[in-house]
Design a protein around this motif. Structure first.
Motif, PDB file in Angstrom:
ATOM      1  N   THR A   1       0.829  -1.204   0.000  1.00  7.53           N
ATOM      2  CA  THR A   1       0.000   0.000   0.000  1.00  7.53           C
ATOM      3  C   THR A   1       0.865   1.257   0.000  1.00  7.53           C
ATOM      4  O   THR A   1       0.628   2.197  -0.770  1.00  7.53           O
ATOM      5  N   ALA A   2       1.864   1.292   0.881  1.00 11.28           N
ATOM      6  CA  ALA A   2       2.755   2.448   0.957  1.00 11.28           C
ATOM      7  C   ALA A   2       3.527   2.638  -0.345  1.00 11.28           C
ATOM      8  O   ALA A   2       3.744   3.763  -0.801  1.00 11.28           O
ATOM      9  N   ARG A   3       3.911   1.543  -0.960  1.00 11.86           N
ATOM     10  CA  ARG A   3       4.679   1.630  -2.204  1.00 11.86           C
ATOM     11  C   ARG A   3       3.824   2.115  -3.369  1.00 11.86           C
ATOM     12  O   ARG A   3       4.237   2.989  -4.137  1.00 11.86           O
ATOM     13  N   VAL A   4       2.612   1.569  -3.514  1.00 14.97           N
ATOM     14  CA  VAL A   4       1.767   1.880  -4.665  1.00 14.97           C
ATOM     15  C   VAL A   4       1.155   3.271  -4.564  1.00 14.97           C
ATOM     16  O   VAL A   4       1.145   4.028  -5.534  1.00 14.97           O
ATOM     17  N   PHE A   5       0.640   3.620  -3.394  1.00 20.84           N
ATOM     18  CA  PHE A   5      -0.116   4.864  -3.263  1.00 20.84           C
ATOM     19  C   PHE A   5       0.684   6.028  -2.689  1.00 20.84           C
ATOM     20  O   PHE A   5       0.335   7.187  -2.905  1.00 20.84           O
ATOM     21  N   LEU A   6       1.772   5.717  -1.975  1.00 26.30           N
ATOM     22  CA  LEU A   6       2.571   6.775  -1.361  1.00 26.30           C
ATOM     23  C   LEU A   6       4.001   6.831  -1.901  1.00 26.30           C
ATOM     24  O   LEU A   6       4.793   7.672  -1.459  1.00 26.30           O
ATOM     25  N   GLY A   7       4.330   5.924  -2.817  1.00 32.50           N
ATOM     26  CA  GLY A   7       5.657   5.951  -3.431  1.00 32.50           C
ATOM     27  C   GLY A   7       6.782   5.748  -2.437  1.00 32.50           C
ATOM     28  O   GLY A   7       7.880   6.276  -2.611  1.00 32.50           O
TER      29      GLY A   7
ATOM     30  N   ASN B   1      -0.565  12.788  -3.591  1.00 27.19           N
ATOM     31  CA  ASN B   1      -0.704  13.640  -4.782  1.00 27.19           C
ATOM     32  C   ASN B   1       0.513  13.524  -5.696  1.00 27.19           C
ATOM     33  O   ASN B   1       0.384  13.476  -6.925  1.00 27.19           O
ATOM     34  N   LYS B   2       1.670  13.459  -5.081  1.00 35.03           N
ATOM     35  CA  LYS B   2       2.914  13.385  -5.854  1.00 35.03           C
ATOM     36  C   LYS B   2       2.960  12.111  -6.697  1.00 35.03           C
ATOM     37  O   LYS B   2       3.357  12.131  -7.869  1.00 35.03           O
ATOM     38  N   VAL B   3       2.533  11.013  -6.084  1.00 41.14           N
ATOM     39  CA  VAL B   3       2.621   9.716  -6.768  1.00 41.14           C
ATOM     40  C   VAL B   3       1.656   9.629  -7.944  1.00 41.14           C
ATOM     41  O   VAL B   3       2.036   9.243  -9.048  1.00 41.14           O
TER      42      VAL B   3
ATOM     43  N   GLU C   1      12.182   9.460 -10.421  1.00 40.50           N
ATOM     44  CA  GLU C   1      12.496   8.061 -10.685  1.00 40.50           C
ATOM     45  C   GLU C   1      13.521   7.564  -9.672  1.00 40.50           C
ATOM     46  O   GLU C   1      14.503   8.251  -9.395  1.00 40.50           O
ATOM     47  N   PRO C   2      13.315   6.361  -9.097  1.00 39.69           N
ATOM     48  CA  PRO C   2      12.122   5.527  -9.266  1.00 39.69           C
ATOM     49  C   PRO C   2      10.920   6.120  -8.531  1.00 39.69           C
ATOM     50  O   PRO C   2      11.071   6.713  -7.462  1.00 39.69           O
ATOM     51  N   LEU C   3       9.771   5.912  -9.104  1.00 38.38           N
ATOM     52  CA  LEU C   3       8.546   6.520  -8.601  1.00 38.38           C
ATOM     53  C   LEU C   3       8.092   5.937  -7.275  1.00 38.38           C
ATOM     54  O   LEU C   3       7.367   6.584  -6.522  1.00 38.38           O
ATOM     55  N   ASP C   4       8.521   4.720  -6.974  1.00 38.30           N
ATOM     56  CA  ASP C   4       8.057   4.069  -5.739  1.00 38.30           C
ATOM     57  C   ASP C   4       9.129   4.086  -4.653  1.00 38.30           C
ATOM     58  O   ASP C   4       9.109   3.269  -3.740  1.00 38.30           O
ATOM     59  N   GLU C   5      10.065   5.032  -4.732  1.00 42.01           N
ATOM     60  CA  GLU C   5      11.114   5.118  -3.718  1.00 42.01           C
ATOM     61  C   GLU C   5      11.410   6.588  -3.397  1.00 42.01           C
ATOM     62  O   GLU C   5      12.548   7.034  -3.411  1.00 42.01           O
ATOM     63  N   ILE C   6      10.347   7.322  -3.120  1.00 38.05           N
ATOM     64  CA  ILE C   6      10.469   8.742  -2.823  1.00 38.05           C
ATOM     65  C   ILE C   6      10.957   8.930  -1.381  1.00 38.05           C
ATOM     66  O   ILE C   6      10.469   8.280  -0.457  1.00 38.05           O
ATOM     67  N   MET C   7      11.929   9.821  -1.219  1.00 39.77           N
ATOM     68  CA  MET C   7      12.440  10.163   0.106  1.00 39.77           C
ATOM     69  C   MET C   7      12.319  11.674   0.303  1.00 39.77           C
ATOM     70  O   MET C   7      12.044  12.415  -0.640  1.00 39.77           O
ATOM     71  N   ASP C   8      12.551  12.134   1.535  1.00 38.39           N
ATOM     72  CA  ASP C   8      12.512  13.573   1.796  1.00 38.39           C
ATOM     73  C   ASP C   8      13.555  14.309   0.972  1.00 38.39           C
ATOM     74  O   ASP C   8      13.382  15.489   0.629  1.00 38.39           O
TER      75      ASP C   8
END
Length: 782
Positions: free
Chosen positions: A176-182, A359-361, A377-384
């Motif tokens: 869930t965190a990966r798909v919707f929150l990146g 929203n970002k994802v 990129e990568p879209l599912d590994e967003i950090m601060d």
């Protein structure tokens, strides 16, 4: 003014306003890109011609190449806004739904017949996604529906989101965190994240929101009541044995005697309970066979189920096995409102306009679908610390998707109308870490689904025409389970138990014979006696059909009769091939299909038709009307392609076969079975997120050469060959092939190459078609 005329005027005005809004929003994005180009000293790619655009836009929105007829309609238009009109048209088609479904099926790992989700919930989940896309459900609502899903599959297909990770609540939270929150948090399941700020405590606090979600087998109601009665019988058998009471006044000898008596009585109680349990074993087996027909179809939320830290938790902020209270990873708290469950509060927090990660994802997901690369990129590994390739554009896109109330079509409409999208592709590979300035879309290879659906388009003159029997089969799979569930609930626990006991006797009678056959099969296998194995397995299958059919007779049918009575319907027990005029359940429908699927070719003799659960077989008049409607469409096609009247009956038969056997990927099981062209072309197995393979392979080439695909593409009634046949001269036929396969005419150089190939022995149309289908021009989205 008449109401109809007024409504038409309002619709035209609204459409014009939407087009205007999309155009102005697209210009704003182009301005931000051009600002970045100027700053970075780069130029936008040249604008694409109409031939390239029409092929690209069909592939990107509908997931297939255009038919020659569709391409020519667009190319012949003189309207200055024809590109915008085509974008609007395609976003309103079923093709958009099917292509978008394939995308989300890959992201959400949708399996319509997998071991985790099961065939019933898998079909319901697939339907939920398609209907959400068909109705253009806002993305935030789409996500909330899944994250807060509860109930049964036939009432709420969104439960498939949790059933997909059945029995793995921690994995579900990570997904869930990966798909919707990146955000990749799976490492924090076992220890603090080594490369990000997330702690193991935060992981468990997030998981505590959804840990109470139960995805176990289907239990409850009358069937569970019957099981409880069996447990009560076992308890009653044990309770007959009264344990001696000890007191302080007893002598040592009396106490020792009482202890010996207690041990003996306890042993007798256990044996009595075991005897009852053994006697009930076959009754339980009958109840289990009923349950299996509704297996993995129920999701519920149990507040009493609490998450605790693992036994080896090593950090100082809590002790191992401590209870964990839910808390969000970032942003505001997920506070429960009056009348709301904790799960609903969590879903509301997840898909909130205030959730920047959310929203970002989605802004990037849809951008990547259009341009081939996300701003992050990568879209599912967003950090601060993550910096978008174009921060100003990123912020603008986030505001845009929120201002559009998460309307995915409206957002995509804006992106497709940008000048940047309508430029030539960038052919250079963008390596990880390199900033791309989006001077045009990235050159991309077709997905497996785009490849298959484009082949279907070469075969089928009307590729988006729905396959109603396949859709009906999916719906009947779901309704069949609902019918059995409601039928069992129509009975009292006592009635369920009585029916299960009757079937249990049958199971018991044949148990020894079944064990004997299984032993003989094992012995025959050891001797590699295939003939004997086959013979014995046939005997075993027949025996198992007989026992399981007894469940239908003693439990399912009585339940359906009771349900029919409760609904005020006169129950009609029907025999297959009943007399003319009798109501007959459709062959693909309802309970009989479900029972047969579960009972391995079961022998279900009687069927009860229930409105709302079963699809009635069409009357002769209805069949004629449906066939006439299909033939009217086919006749129009035949006339367009210039087929004479005497050939049209053959054409109708060919079209019926095409619709039956060559359907779009979204109509098939997800994923397709192993060995299917889709799997050979790299379709994801839906086991992990976005797991498709986009690389060429030897099996793909072999599938093209040796399978049934090429013969169908080259069939005289395929869309391709009908277009070729319509061309009068050899050069025109070559041109027709190029226009059908690549949506453009051949270049002078390509004509010269074909002439040389003919001189070297490649003289047939088949040679040219096969060559073009294997070119990068066809395989890649230009």
């Amino acid at each position: 003014m008449r109401p109809f005329a007024l409504l038409s005027l309002l619709l035209i005005t609204a459409s014009a306003q939407a087009a205007g809004d999309a155009t102005s929003a697209a210009r704003a994005i182009d301005a931000l890109l051009e600002k970045d180009w100027k700053k970075s000293n780069v130029k936008g790619n040249p604008e694409v011609d109409d031939n390239t655009f029409v092929r690209r836009i069909y592939l990107d929105i509908t997931g297939r190449i255009p038919t020659t007829r569709e391409a020519e309609t667009f190319l012949s238009s003189q309207a200055p806004d024809k590109r915008a009109k085509l974008i609007d048209h395609l976003l309103a088609t079923e093709g958009y739904v099917q292509h978008s479904y394939n995308y989300w099926a890959d992201v959400l790992r949708t399996q319509t017949n997998g071991n985790q989700t099961g065939a019933i919930t898998g079909a319901a989940y697939s339907n939920f996604i398609k209907e959400s896309l068909r109705k253009n459900k806002p993305y935030d609502q789409f996500v909330r529906d899944m994250v807060a899903a509860q109930g049964e599959a036939w009432d709420n297909g969104a439960i498939g989101y949790y059933m997909r990770d059945r029995g793995m609540p921690l994995d579900n939270m990570a997904n869930t965190a990966r798909v919707f929150l990146g955000t990749r948090v799976e490492c924090a399941q076992c220890h603090n994240h080594p490369f990000d700020k997330w702690t193991q405590m935060q992981f468990f606090q997030m998981a505590a929101f959804t840990y109470p979600v139960q995805t176990n087998d289907y239990y409850g109601g009358s069937s569970e009541g019957a099981r409880q009665m069996l447990r009560d019988r076992e308890k009653a058998a044990r309770d007959k044995f009264v344990m001696p009471v000890m007191n302080k006044k007893m002598t040592a000898e009396e106490r020792a005697r009482a202890k010996r008596d207690a041990e003996q009585i306890g042993k007798q109680a256990r044996l009595a309970g075991e005897a009852v349990r053994k006697e009930n074993r076959y009754v339980e087996e009958a109840l289990t066979d009923v349950r299996n027909l509704m297996r993995y179809t129920s999701v519920n939320y149990q507040d009493t189920r609490k998450l605790t830290l693992p036994h080896d938790y090593q950090y100082s902020d809590a002790k191992p096995r401590s209870r964990v209270e839910p808390a969000t990873m970032f942003g505001h708290a997920a506070e429960v409102k009056p009348g709301e469950t904790q799960l609903q509060a969590y879903a509301r927090w997840m898909a909130s306009k205030d959730n920047d990660r959310f929203n970002k994802v989605i802004a990037n997901r849809l951008w990547k679908r259009v341009f081939g690369l996300a701003l992050i990129e990568p879209l599912d590994e967003i950090m601060d610390s993550t910096v978008p390739m174009n921060p100003e554009l990123q912020a603008h896109l986030e505001k845009l998707i929120v201002s559009l109330n998460y309307d995915m079509k409206a957002y995509l409409r804006v992106l497709y109308n940008t000048s940047a999208y309508q430029r030539q592709v960038t052919r250079e590979e963008i390596a990880p870490g390199i900033v791309y300035h989006f001077t045009g879309p990235i050159l991309r290879r077709m997905t497996a689904e785009q490849m298959w659906d484009s082949f279907v388009t070469l075969i089928n003159p009307n590729p988006d025409m729905p396959n109603e029997p396949l859709r009906e089969a999916f719906n009947n799979r779901i309704l069949g389970a609902k019918k059995i569930s409601d039928s069992m609930e129509a009975l009292t626990p006592e009635q369920v138990l009585a029916g299960a006991e009757k079937s249990g006797k049958k199971y018991k009678e044949q148990a020894e014979t079944v064990r004997d056959l299984q032993t003989k099969i094992s012995e025959a296998r050891a001797k590699e006696d295939k003939e004997t194995v086959t013979k014995l397995r046939d005997q075993l299958s027949k025996l198992q059909r007989e026992t399981r059919t007894s469940v239908n007779q003693n439990l399912i049918l009585p339940g359906m009769k009771k349900l029919a009575s409760d609904l005020g319907v006169v129950p009609a027990v029907l025999q297959p091939g009943g007399k003319d005029g009798a109501q007959v359940v459709a062959a693909s429908g309802g309970m009989d299909m479900m029972m047969m699927a579960s009972m391995a070719d079961g022998d279900v003799k009687d069927k009860i038709f229930l409105p709302g659960y079963d699809t009635p077989r069409k009357s002769r008049e209805e069949e004629k009307a449906a066939q006439a409607a299909r033939e009217e469409v086919w006749k129009e096609e035949a006339n367009f392609y210039g087929l004479p009247e005497k050939q049209q009956r053959d054409y109708f038969r060919a079209r019926a076969e095409q619709i039956r056997n060559w359907v779009r990927s979204a109509e098939l099981e997800s994923p397709a079975p192993r060995g299917h062209y889709l799997r050979e072309f790299g379709q994801s197995d839906r086991e992990s997120i976005e797991n498709a393979n986009h690389e060429a392979s030897v099996p793909q080439a072999l599938a093209m050469m040796n399978g049934q695909l090429m013969p169908q593409i080259l069939h005289r009634h395929s869309q391709l060959m009908l277009t070729v046949a319509k061309a009068q001269y050899p050069d025109d036929k070559v041109e027709a092939i190029y226009k059908t396969v690549l949506s453009r005419k051949p270049t002078v150089k390509e004509k010269e190459v074909w002439m040389k190939a003919q001189e070297q022995g490649l003289t047939t149309i088949e040679d040219l078609v096969f060559s073009l289908l294997n070119t990068q021009q066809f395989i890649f989205i230009q």
